[in-house]
Scaffold this active site. Structure first.
Site, PDB file in Angstrom:
ATOM      1  N   ARG A  98       0.849  -1.193   0.000  1.00  0.00           N
ATOM      2  CA  ARG A  98       0.000   0.000   0.000  1.00  0.00           C
ATOM      3  C   ARG A  98       0.884   1.242   0.000  1.00  0.00           C
ATOM      4  O   ARG A  98       1.660   1.459   0.927  1.00  0.00           O
ATOM      5  CB  ARG A  98      -0.902  -0.004   1.249  1.00  0.00           C
ATOM      6  CG  ARG A  98      -1.671   1.271   1.413  1.00  0.00           C
ATOM      7  CD  ARG A  98      -2.495   1.333   2.703  1.00  0.00           C
ATOM      8  NE  ARG A  98      -3.126   2.635   2.755  1.00  0.00           N
ATOM      9  CZ  ARG A  98      -3.149   3.434   3.822  1.00  0.00           C
ATOM     10  NH1 ARG A  98      -2.626   3.057   4.962  1.00  0.00           N
ATOM     11  NH2 ARG A  98      -3.718   4.613   3.751  1.00  0.00           N
ATOM     12  N   HIS A 143      -2.891  10.951   0.958  1.00  0.00           N
ATOM     13  CA  HIS A 143      -2.251  10.761   2.260  1.00  0.00           C
ATOM     14  C   HIS A 143      -1.593  12.093   2.653  1.00  0.00           C
ATOM     15  O   HIS A 143      -0.381  12.182   2.808  1.00  0.00           O
ATOM     16  CB  HIS A 143      -1.256   9.597   2.227  1.00  0.00           C
ATOM     17  CG  HIS A 143      -0.956   9.019   3.581  1.00  0.00           C
ATOM     18  ND1 HIS A 143      -1.093   7.675   3.873  1.00  0.00           N
ATOM     19  CD2 HIS A 143      -0.517   9.596   4.730  1.00  0.00           C
ATOM     20  CE1 HIS A 143      -0.745   7.454   5.133  1.00  0.00           C
ATOM     21  NE2 HIS A 143      -0.388   8.610   5.677  1.00  0.00           N
ATOM     22  N   GLU A 188      -7.191   8.556   6.731  1.00  0.00           N
ATOM     23  CA  GLU A 188      -7.411   9.224   8.010  1.00  0.00           C
ATOM     24  C   GLU A 188      -7.884  10.670   7.893  1.00  0.00           C
ATOM     25  O   GLU A 188      -7.198  11.596   8.345  1.00  0.00           O
ATOM     26  CB  GLU A 188      -6.137   9.168   8.857  1.00  0.00           C
ATOM     27  CG  GLU A 188      -5.632   7.755   9.077  1.00  0.00           C
ATOM     28  CD  GLU A 188      -4.459   7.694  10.054  1.00  0.00           C
ATOM     29  OE1 GLU A 188      -3.890   8.747  10.363  1.00  0.00           O
ATOM     30  OE2 GLU A 188      -4.139   6.601  10.525  1.00  0.00           O
ATOM     31  N   ASN A 330      -7.194   2.074  10.209  1.00  0.00           N
ATOM     32  CA  ASN A 330      -5.833   2.224  10.725  1.00  0.00           C
ATOM     33  C   ASN A 330      -5.934   2.217  12.243  1.00  0.00           C
ATOM     34  O   ASN A 330      -6.591   3.076  12.821  1.00  0.00           O
ATOM     35  CB  ASN A 330      -5.213   3.557  10.289  1.00  0.00           C
ATOM     36  CG  ASN A 330      -5.031   3.661   8.781  1.00  0.00           C
ATOM     37  OD1 ASN A 330      -5.396   2.757   8.039  1.00  0.00           O
ATOM     38  ND2 ASN A 330      -4.473   4.761   8.341  1.00  0.00           N
ATOM     39  N   TYR A 332      -3.803   1.755  16.028  1.00  0.00           N
ATOM     40  CA  TYR A 332      -2.527   1.664  16.733  1.00  0.00           C
ATOM     41  C   TYR A 332      -2.674   1.396  18.228  1.00  0.00           C
ATOM     42  O   TYR A 332      -1.863   0.685  18.804  1.00  0.00           O
ATOM     43  CB  TYR A 332      -1.719   2.968  16.564  1.00  0.00           C
ATOM     44  CG  TYR A 332      -1.176   3.152  15.169  1.00  0.00           C
ATOM     45  CD1 TYR A 332      -1.950   3.715  14.157  1.00  0.00           C
ATOM     46  CD2 TYR A 332       0.121   2.758  14.847  1.00  0.00           C
ATOM     47  CE1 TYR A 332      -1.461   3.878  12.875  1.00  0.00           C
ATOM     48  CE2 TYR A 332       0.624   2.919  13.563  1.00  0.00           C
ATOM     49  CZ  TYR A 332      -0.161   3.477  12.592  1.00  0.00           C
ATOM     50  OH  TYR A 332       0.330   3.628  11.315  1.00  0.00           O
ATOM     51  N   GLU A 399      -3.318  -0.035   8.443  1.00  0.00           N
ATOM     52  CA  GLU A 399      -2.126   0.354   9.201  1.00  0.00           C
ATOM     53  C   GLU A 399      -2.215  -0.215  10.605  1.00  0.00           C
ATOM     54  O   GLU A 399      -3.295  -0.230  11.207  1.00  0.00           O
ATOM     55  CB  GLU A 399      -1.987   1.885   9.329  1.00  0.00           C
ATOM     56  CG  GLU A 399      -1.564   2.581   8.064  1.00  0.00           C
ATOM     57  CD  GLU A 399      -1.387   4.085   8.261  1.00  0.00           C
ATOM     58  OE1 GLU A 399      -1.111   4.522   9.397  1.00  0.00           O
ATOM     59  OE2 GLU A 399      -1.537   4.813   7.272  1.00  0.00           O
TER      60      GLU A 399
HETATM   61  C1  GBH Z   1      -0.813   7.119  10.942  1.00  0.00           C
HETATM   62  O1  GBH Z   1      -1.633   7.948  11.691  1.00  0.00           O
HETATM   63  C2  GBH Z   1      -0.495   7.804   9.642  1.00  0.00           C
HETATM   64  O2  GBH Z   1      -1.401   7.387   8.636  1.00  0.00           O
HETATM   65  C3  GBH Z   1       0.920   7.607   9.187  1.00  0.00           C
HETATM   66  O3  GBH Z   1       1.209   8.493   8.145  1.00  0.00           O
HETATM   67  C4  GBH Z   1       1.860   7.769  10.362  1.00  0.00           C
HETATM   68  O4  GBH Z   1       3.204   7.688   9.980  1.00  0.00           O
HETATM   69  C5  GBH Z   1       1.543   6.691  11.362  1.00  0.00           C
HETATM   70  O5  GBH Z   1       0.224   6.802  11.771  1.00  0.00           O
HETATM   71  C6  GBH Z   1       2.374   6.756  12.622  1.00  0.00           C
HETATM   72  O6  GBH Z   1       2.071   7.900  13.361  1.00  0.00           O
HETATM   73  O7  GBH Z   1      -3.415  13.914  20.006  1.00  0.00           O
HETATM   74  O8  GBH Z   1      -1.135  13.403  20.650  1.00  0.00           O
HETATM   75  O9  GBH Z   1      -2.879  11.836  21.122  1.00  0.00           O
HETATM   76  C7  GBH Z   1      -1.802   7.636  13.037  1.00  0.00           C
HETATM   77  C8  GBH Z   1      -2.916   8.500  13.538  1.00  0.00           C
HETATM   78  C9  GBH Z   1      -1.667   9.427  15.383  1.00  0.00           C
HETATM   79  C10 GBH Z   1      -4.044   9.662  15.111  1.00  0.00           C
HETATM   80  C11 GBH Z   1      -1.783   9.925  16.783  1.00  0.00           C
HETATM   81  C12 GBH Z   1      -4.146  10.134  16.494  1.00  0.00           C
HETATM   82  C13 GBH Z   1      -3.099  11.183  18.323  1.00  0.00           C
HETATM   83  C14 GBH Z   1      -2.074  12.176  18.691  1.00  0.00           C
HETATM   84  N1  GBH Z   1      -2.901   8.800  14.922  1.00  0.00           N
HETATM   85  N2  GBH Z   1      -2.928  10.782  16.935  1.00  0.00           N
HETATM   86  S1  GBH Z   1      -2.397  12.887  20.244  1.00  0.00           S
END
Ligand code: GBH
Length: 491
Positions: A98, A143, A188, A330, A332, A399
């Site tokens: 992807r 993106h 996202e 996605n 995490y 993701e």
């Molecule tokens: C992904 O987003 C992205 O698609 C990618 O480009 C990126 O490299 C990867 O994650 C790693 O970060 O307000 O401080 O709690 C992840 C999306 C990131 C969304 C953290 C929520 C919360 C930040 N998430 N965010 S905070």
């Protein structure tokens, strides 16, 4: 002999019944594995040939907000090294890759008045190499790297962007759709709108909370739906692929079992995931009711003459509803959510509209990213929540990954993946229809505001070396073994 076979069988049954640690679990044949990247994070070549400037070029070149004062000018140099990228994908043994298209690389002026032949040739070559290697290409159209001139016209706050996005999508379908069968319109949108329009932690960093993110989301949902309909009506009959979007969502776990905290957790999910998912995946369509009610109420209290959340017409609701071939996710991490102790402010603010408080459990293992804690069971709960709330859609996990700082012997990443893959397997056994799993990321890359200080890669990239050499980390070998055997060990 028969006796021993019987004993062996009984042992096997006992092991699976007891869920014994170390037990080998086999993934269904219908599940494909891959890795993901994004154009701005890996390509570099920011002004190669006739590429136009995008909002991340502008943001990194004109502000000093990137942690290590870095930018994506060179990044992993994939613009020049995509052959090495394909080699790495072959080494891993992935089913698919992807990646995203840099809009201003193929349309230097943002509009479709002028196509860059070099830009198209770059993606052509990548796609052809992937197909040669028997790796399925899947493309993210957006993106996060909007052409700067379209931002100057308001970006996603400008409703006319719907049509300019469609022009871009059409160019991509025309150029690559003969070989690319999985399309992701937006990666996202929550991050795009919350962090770039409401907040200041992503380009274009407008910081107009409570207003701009709602405008941004409104346009993106319409643009997504229009791209879906275009593909569905014009391209699907001849190209026979599939299209959807990819939404980021953590799992919101109520901090306590009090009714107030349970309600807060549900509201949090509706304001974040539901904001984008409800219009597309629910039976009724439109924004979640709780979101419409709360933003309307607050807006009134704050003296606005209408809700800060724009309204869809009934025609728009019907047009957006059902515009998916799959649910792209996605995921995490997980957060605990509670009802806030302090209440309400007079000024428009998205987080005040949500009215919840999120925080991690101190016992959860961390990562290099402040927001990313290791909570595999949250993944299982989220997949089940999507399954129950949106009518058992086909889910493609686009993701999932873990960050550390500078470490090739990345045992913490291996334990993250092993935990989350077990949770995925649990969710599949629960009845969730997951067809795709994607690790973020193929290699270390430009981690937005964090620059190169947080690494998500299976491959290590040396950013001090102008050749940007890539070396497999321990986790690359782990992922390869999962892909070879299509099994994991229960943890
Ligand atoms: C992904 O987003 C992205 O698609 C990618 O480009 C990126 O490299 C990867 O994650 C790693 O970060 O307000 O401080 O709690 C992840 C999306 C990131 C969304 C953290 C929520 C919360 C930040 N998430 N965010 S905070």
């Amino acid at each position: 002999m028969a006796f021993f076979k019987l004993i062996a069988l009984l042992c096997l049954l006992a092991v699976s019944a007891l869920n014994v640690k170390g037990e080998v679990r086999k993934f269904p044949d219908t599940l494909s594995f891959g890795v993901a990247t994004a154009a701005y994070q890996i390509e570099g070549g920011w002004n190669a040939s006739d590429k136009g400037e995008n909002i991340w070029d502008r943001f990194t070149h004109t502000t000093d907000t990137i942690k290590d004062r870095s930018n994506g000018d060179v990044a992993c140099d994939s613009y020049n090294q995509h052959k090495r990228d394909v080699e790495m994908l072959k080494e891993l043994g992935v089913d698919f890759y992807r990646f995203s298209i840099s809009w201003s690389r193929i349309l230097p002026e943002g509009f479709s008045n002028r196509l860059s032949q070099d830009g198209i040739a770059y993606y052509d070559s990548l796609i052809n190499d992937l197909i040669q290697a028997n790796i399925t290409p899947s493309i993210t159209l957006y993106h996060w790297d909007l052409p700067q001139n379209l931002q100057d016209l308001g970006g996603w706050a400008n409703p006319l962007m719907v049509d300019y996005f469609i022009d871009f999508a059409e160019v991509a379908f025309e150029a690559f759709g003969d070989r690319v069968k999985t399309w992701i319109t937006f990666n996202e949108p929550w991050v795009v709108c919350i962090e770039g329009y409401g907040g200041v932690t992503k380009a274009p960093a407008l910081g107009i909370s409570g207003i701009a993110e709602y405008m941004c989301a409104h346009t993106i949902l319409k643009a997504h739906a229009k791209a879906y309909h275009l593909y569905d009506e014009v391209y699907r009959p001849i190209q026979n692929g599939r299209i959807g979007m990819s939404l980021n969502a953590g799992w919101d776990e109520p901090a306590t079992q009090s009714p107030a905290d349970i309600e807060a957790a549900q509201r949090n999910t509706q304001f974040n995931l539901g904001w984008y998912a409800h219009p597309v995946f629910s039976r009724e369509g439109d924004y979640p009711q709780v979101m419409k009610d709360r933003v309307a109420q607050k807006s009134l209290e704050q003296g606005y003459s209408r809700s800060r959340l724009p309204e869809f017409t009934p025609e728009e609701i019907a047009y957006i509803r059902g515009t998916y071939d799959f649910f792209g996710l996605n995921h995490y991490t997980t957060t605990l959510v509670r009802m806030p102790t302090m209440r309400s402010i007079a000024k428009a603010n998205f987080w005040d509209d949500v009215g919840t408080e999120g925080f991690p459990d101190p016992s959860w293992p961390g990562s290099a990213s402040s927001w990313l804690k290791v909570v595999p069971w949250g993944f299982r709960k989220l997949l089940n929540w999507i399954n129950e709330n949106y009518n058992n859609p086909e889910i493609m996990v686009f993701e999932n990954g873990f960050s550390d700082r500078d470490n090739k012997d990345d045992v913490d990443r291996i334990s993250y993946y092993n935990g989350y893959l077990n949770a995925l397997m649990d969710a599949i056994e629960d009845g969730c229809n997951v067809s795709i799993y994607t690790a973020w990321s193929l290699m270390d890359n430009f981690e937005w505001l964090e620059g190169y200080t947080e690494r998500f890669g299976l491959y290590y990239v040396d950013f001090n070396d102008p050749r940007r050499p890539r070396t497999p980390k321990a986790s690359a070998l782990y992922y390869k073994s999962v892909l070879d055997s299509r099994t994991i060990e229960r943890d």
